[in-house]
Scaffold this motif. Structure first.
Motif, PDB file in Angstrom:
ATOM      1  N   SER A 191       0.768  -1.301  -0.066  1.00 54.07           N
ATOM      2  CA  SER A 191       0.032   0.078  -0.052  1.00 54.07           C
ATOM      3  C   SER A 191       1.016   1.132   0.108  1.00 54.07           C
ATOM      4  O   SER A 191       0.427   2.366  -0.151  1.00 54.07           O
ATOM      5  CB  SER A 191      -0.948   0.160   1.228  1.00 54.07           C
ATOM      6  OG  SER A 191      -1.950  -1.083   1.321  1.00 54.07           O
ATOM      7  N   LEU A 192       2.158   1.246   0.050  1.00 50.96           N
ATOM      8  CA  LEU A 192       3.077   2.393   0.132  1.00 50.96           C
ATOM      9  C   LEU A 192       3.934   2.508  -0.894  1.00 50.96           C
ATOM     10  O   LEU A 192       4.246   1.717  -1.562  1.00 50.96           O
ATOM     11  CB  LEU A 192       3.888   2.251   1.349  1.00 50.96           C
ATOM     12  CG  LEU A 192       2.884   2.018   2.861  1.00 50.96           C
ATOM     13  CD1 LEU A 192       3.871   2.025   4.062  1.00 50.96           C
ATOM     14  CD2 LEU A 192       2.167   3.297   2.902  1.00 50.96           C
ATOM     15  N   ASP A 193       4.429   3.656  -1.107  1.00 52.28           N
ATOM     16  CA  ASP A 193       5.079   4.089  -2.362  1.00 52.28           C
ATOM     17  C   ASP A 193       6.184   5.253  -1.691  1.00 52.28           C
ATOM     18  O   ASP A 193       5.650   5.984  -0.919  1.00 52.28           O
ATOM     19  CB  ASP A 193       4.679   4.604  -3.405  1.00 52.28           C
ATOM     20  CG  ASP A 193       5.717   4.541  -4.627  1.00 52.28           C
ATOM     21  OD1 ASP A 193       6.845   3.856  -4.698  1.00 52.28           O
ATOM     22  OD2 ASP A 193       5.269   5.199  -5.535  1.00 52.28           O
ATOM     23  N   ALA A 194       7.471   5.030  -1.679  1.00 50.53           N
ATOM     24  CA  ALA A 194       8.355   6.075  -1.211  1.00 50.53           C
ATOM     25  C   ALA A 194       7.865   7.429  -1.847  1.00 50.53           C
ATOM     26  O   ALA A 194       7.698   7.513  -3.107  1.00 50.53           O
ATOM     27  CB  ALA A 194       9.897   5.849  -1.732  1.00 50.53           C
ATOM     28  N   ALA A 195       7.810   8.438  -0.878  1.00 56.43           N
ATOM     29  CA  ALA A 195       7.445   9.578  -1.186  1.00 56.43           C
ATOM     30  C   ALA A 195       8.538  10.526  -1.750  1.00 56.43           C
ATOM     31  O   ALA A 195       8.329  11.370  -2.742  1.00 56.43           O
ATOM     32  CB  ALA A 195       6.683  10.414   0.010  1.00 56.43           C
ATOM     33  N   PRO A 196       9.854  10.385  -0.960  1.00 59.51           N
ATOM     34  CA  PRO A 196      10.880  11.536  -1.435  1.00 59.51           C
ATOM     35  C   PRO A 196      11.278  10.898  -2.833  1.00 59.51           C
ATOM     36  O   PRO A 196      11.279   9.884  -3.286  1.00 59.51           O
ATOM     37  CB  PRO A 196      12.024  11.221  -0.243  1.00 59.51           C
ATOM     38  CG  PRO A 196      11.068  10.388   0.895  1.00 59.51           C
ATOM     39  CD  PRO A 196      10.001   9.875   0.095  1.00 59.51           C
ATOM     40  N   ILE A 251      13.351   1.557   5.900  1.00 62.20           N
ATOM     41  CA  ILE A 251      11.917   1.131   6.620  1.00 62.20           C
ATOM     42  C   ILE A 251      11.401   0.188   5.985  1.00 62.20           C
ATOM     43  O   ILE A 251      10.879  -0.645   6.671  1.00 62.20           O
ATOM     44  CB  ILE A 251      11.079   2.462   6.618  1.00 62.20           C
ATOM     45  CG1 ILE A 251      11.884   3.545   7.857  1.00 62.20           C
ATOM     46  CG2 ILE A 251       9.754   2.309   7.217  1.00 62.20           C
ATOM     47  CD1 ILE A 251      11.160   4.842   7.913  1.00 62.20           C
ATOM     48  N   CYS A 252      11.295   0.267   4.709  1.00 62.60           N
ATOM     49  CA  CYS A 252      10.441  -0.900   3.919  1.00 62.60           C
ATOM     50  C   CYS A 252      11.334  -1.991   4.007  1.00 62.60           C
ATOM     51  O   CYS A 252      10.757  -3.189   4.291  1.00 62.60           O
ATOM     52  CB  CYS A 252      10.419  -0.325   2.558  1.00 62.60           C
ATOM     53  SG  CYS A 252       9.208  -1.454   1.481  1.00 62.60           S
ATOM     54  N   GLY A 253      12.504  -1.985   3.799  1.00 60.43           N
ATOM     55  CA  GLY A 253      13.205  -3.086   4.250  1.00 60.43           C
ATOM     56  C   GLY A 253      13.430  -4.040   5.578  1.00 60.43           C
ATOM     57  O   GLY A 253      13.119  -5.109   5.422  1.00 60.43           O
ATOM     58  N   VAL A 254      13.134  -2.984   6.596  1.00 59.22           N
ATOM     59  CA  VAL A 254      13.043  -3.581   7.987  1.00 59.22           C
ATOM     60  C   VAL A 254      11.493  -4.352   7.860  1.00 59.22           C
ATOM     61  O   VAL A 254      11.295  -5.452   8.470  1.00 59.22           O
ATOM     62  CB  VAL A 254      12.868  -2.629   8.975  1.00 59.22           C
ATOM     63  CG1 VAL A 254      12.541  -3.078  10.446  1.00 59.22           C
ATOM     64  CG2 VAL A 254      14.545  -1.996   8.987  1.00 59.22           C
ATOM     65  N   ALA A 255      10.699  -3.865   7.243  1.00 56.46           N
ATOM     66  CA  ALA A 255       9.184  -4.262   7.401  1.00 56.46           C
ATOM     67  C   ALA A 255       9.069  -5.461   6.497  1.00 56.46           C
ATOM     68  O   ALA A 255       8.526  -6.484   7.131  1.00 56.46           O
ATOM     69  CB  ALA A 255       8.264  -3.252   6.946  1.00 56.46           C
ATOM     70  N   VAL A 300       7.492   9.757   5.017  1.00 55.79           N
ATOM     71  CA  VAL A 300       8.633   9.035   3.774  1.00 55.79           C
ATOM     72  C   VAL A 300       7.907   8.261   3.054  1.00 55.79           C
ATOM     73  O   VAL A 300       8.312   7.764   1.700  1.00 55.79           O
ATOM     74  CB  VAL A 300      10.033   8.408   4.380  1.00 55.79           C
ATOM     75  CG1 VAL A 300      10.727   9.390   5.214  1.00 55.79           C
ATOM     76  CG2 VAL A 300       9.360   7.334   5.284  1.00 55.79           C
ATOM     77  N   PHE A 301       6.535   7.973   3.114  1.00 57.21           N
ATOM     78  CA  PHE A 301       5.844   7.140   2.212  1.00 57.21           C
ATOM     79  C   PHE A 301       4.566   7.623   1.796  1.00 57.21           C
ATOM     80  O   PHE A 301       3.636   8.972   2.449  1.00 57.21           O
ATOM     81  CB  PHE A 301       5.238   5.803   3.023  1.00 57.21           C
ATOM     82  CG  PHE A 301       6.372   4.912   3.244  1.00 57.21           C
ATOM     83  CD1 PHE A 301       7.227   4.485   2.330  1.00 57.21           C
ATOM     84  CD2 PHE A 301       6.773   4.803   4.480  1.00 57.21           C
ATOM     85  CE1 PHE A 301       8.225   3.441   2.641  1.00 57.21           C
ATOM     86  CE2 PHE A 301       7.763   3.818   5.035  1.00 57.21           C
ATOM     87  CZ  PHE A 301       8.366   3.199   3.907  1.00 57.21           C
ATOM     88  N   ARG A 302       4.079   7.531   0.768  1.00 60.92           N
ATOM     89  CA  ARG A 302       2.841   7.961  -0.004  1.00 60.92           C
ATOM     90  C   ARG A 302       1.875   6.931   0.171  1.00 60.92           C
ATOM     91  O   ARG A 302       2.190   5.542   0.028  1.00 60.92           O
ATOM     92  CB  ARG A 302       2.569   8.188  -1.562  1.00 60.92           C
ATOM     93  CG  ARG A 302       3.363   9.530  -1.708  1.00 60.92           C
ATOM     94  CD  ARG A 302       3.233  10.036  -3.105  1.00 60.92           C
ATOM     95  NE  ARG A 302       4.008   9.101  -4.193  1.00 60.92           N
ATOM     96  CZ  ARG A 302       3.175   8.254  -5.023  1.00 60.92           C
ATOM     97  NH1 ARG A 302       1.801   8.419  -5.047  1.00 60.92           N
ATOM     98  NH2 ARG A 302       3.696   7.335  -5.657  1.00 60.92           N
ATOM     99  N   LEU A 348       6.403   0.746   9.377  1.00 60.80           N
ATOM    100  CA  LEU A 348       5.797   1.233   8.390  1.00 60.80           C
ATOM    101  C   LEU A 348       4.870   2.301   8.707  1.00 60.80           C
ATOM    102  O   LEU A 348       4.911   3.655   8.041  1.00 60.80           O
ATOM    103  CB  LEU A 348       4.971   0.321   7.621  1.00 60.80           C
ATOM    104  CG  LEU A 348       5.733  -0.933   6.749  1.00 60.80           C
ATOM    105  CD1 LEU A 348       4.763  -1.810   6.115  1.00 60.80           C
ATOM    106  CD2 LEU A 348       6.595  -0.211   5.706  1.00 60.80           C
ATOM    107  N   ASP A 349       3.925   2.090   9.716  1.00 59.64           N
ATOM    108  CA  ASP A 349       3.335   3.236  10.330  1.00 59.64           C
ATOM    109  C   ASP A 349       4.080   4.375  10.589  1.00 59.64           C
ATOM    110  O   ASP A 349       3.623   5.375  10.617  1.00 59.64           O
ATOM    111  CB  ASP A 349       2.477   2.565  11.533  1.00 59.64           C
ATOM    112  CG  ASP A 349       1.161   3.281  11.662  1.00 59.64           C
ATOM    113  OD1 ASP A 349       0.691   3.972  10.751  1.00 59.64           O
ATOM    114  OD2 ASP A 349       0.721   2.994  13.100  1.00 59.64           O
ATOM    115  N   ALA A 350       5.113   4.288  11.322  1.00 64.64           N
ATOM    116  CA  ALA A 350       6.258   5.104  11.917  1.00 64.64           C
ATOM    117  C   ALA A 350       6.665   6.088  10.487  1.00 64.64           C
ATOM    118  O   ALA A 350       6.546   7.252  10.316  1.00 64.64           O
ATOM    119  CB  ALA A 350       7.399   4.844  12.567  1.00 64.64           C
ATOM    120  N   GLY A 351       6.829   5.096   9.380  1.00 64.21           N
ATOM    121  CA  GLY A 351       7.415   5.845   8.180  1.00 64.21           C
ATOM    122  C   GLY A 351       6.117   6.795   7.416  1.00 64.21           C
ATOM    123  O   GLY A 351       6.347   7.900   6.976  1.00 64.21           O
TER     124      GLY A 351
END
Length: 190
Positions: free
Chosen positions: A118-123, A136-140, A178-180, A170-173
């Protein structure tokens, strides 16, 4: 790590945790949000524990630890004891809890999988915050894989810990920006 050990580790590591950005700076509100989420999930876990709801207490404590470690990784908070790599080995819970544990673990595996999709990197690619989103995505993703492996070996409590911890990152990100969110917006605390 059982629920009592998880709670103890969370409290031990939370003692002395402080925000790094100075009050009045742009990043201060983000750092304060991390502290609030850690404290809220610790309190939720304690509330569940008081009701003898071991499964939800355990998930809440791991969620708080995930927020904490994400905050450390982003440089928003610090602690004299930042801890070590999480140990999801988890002991099996008692017979009355196993049915609820299995249901919650299965549900959290699904939720973490949905969240990852459900997420994509925003930056912008190449920016420092892009690399934060990737980390963050890698940890998740790692937690998702670890949880599946633990489930396959019958270690449901450890799997639930891994899924809760990974989802918290992910929630923290998302909360940090940092996520869309590209779908399933209701999964995230924003």
């Amino acid at each position: 790590m059982n629920p009592s050990d998880c709670r103890y580790d969370l409290i031990r590591r939370n003692n002395g945790t402080r925000t790094i950005p100075e009050e009045g700076t742009i990043l201060y509100s983000s750092a304060a949000a991390f502290r609030e989420m850690i404290d809220a999930y610790l309190a939720d876990g304690d509330g569940f524990l008081a009701k003898n709801d071991i499964v939800n207490a355990y998930a809440s404590y791991w969620y708080a630890l995930g927020w904490m470690d994400a905050g450390f990784s982003l440089g928003l908070i610090s602690s004299p004891d930042p801890g070590t790599k999480p140990d999801f080995a988890g002991r099996t819970m008692t017979a009355p809890e196993t049915g609820r544990l299995h249901e919650k673990t299965t549900r959290y595996r699904s939720l973490l999988g949905q969240a990852l999709e459900s997420l994509d990197a925003a930056p912008e690619m190449g920016s420092s915050l892009f690399f934060a989103a990737k980390r963050i995505c890698g940890v998740a993703k790692s937690c998702h894989h670890q949880g599946i492996s633990l489930e396959e070996h019958g270690k449901m409590a450890g799997a639930l810990g891994a899924y809760s911890y990974g989802f918290a990152w992910l929630d923290a990100g998302v909360r940090f920006g940092v996520f869309r969110i590209i779908k399933n917006r209701g999964l995230f605390t924003i």
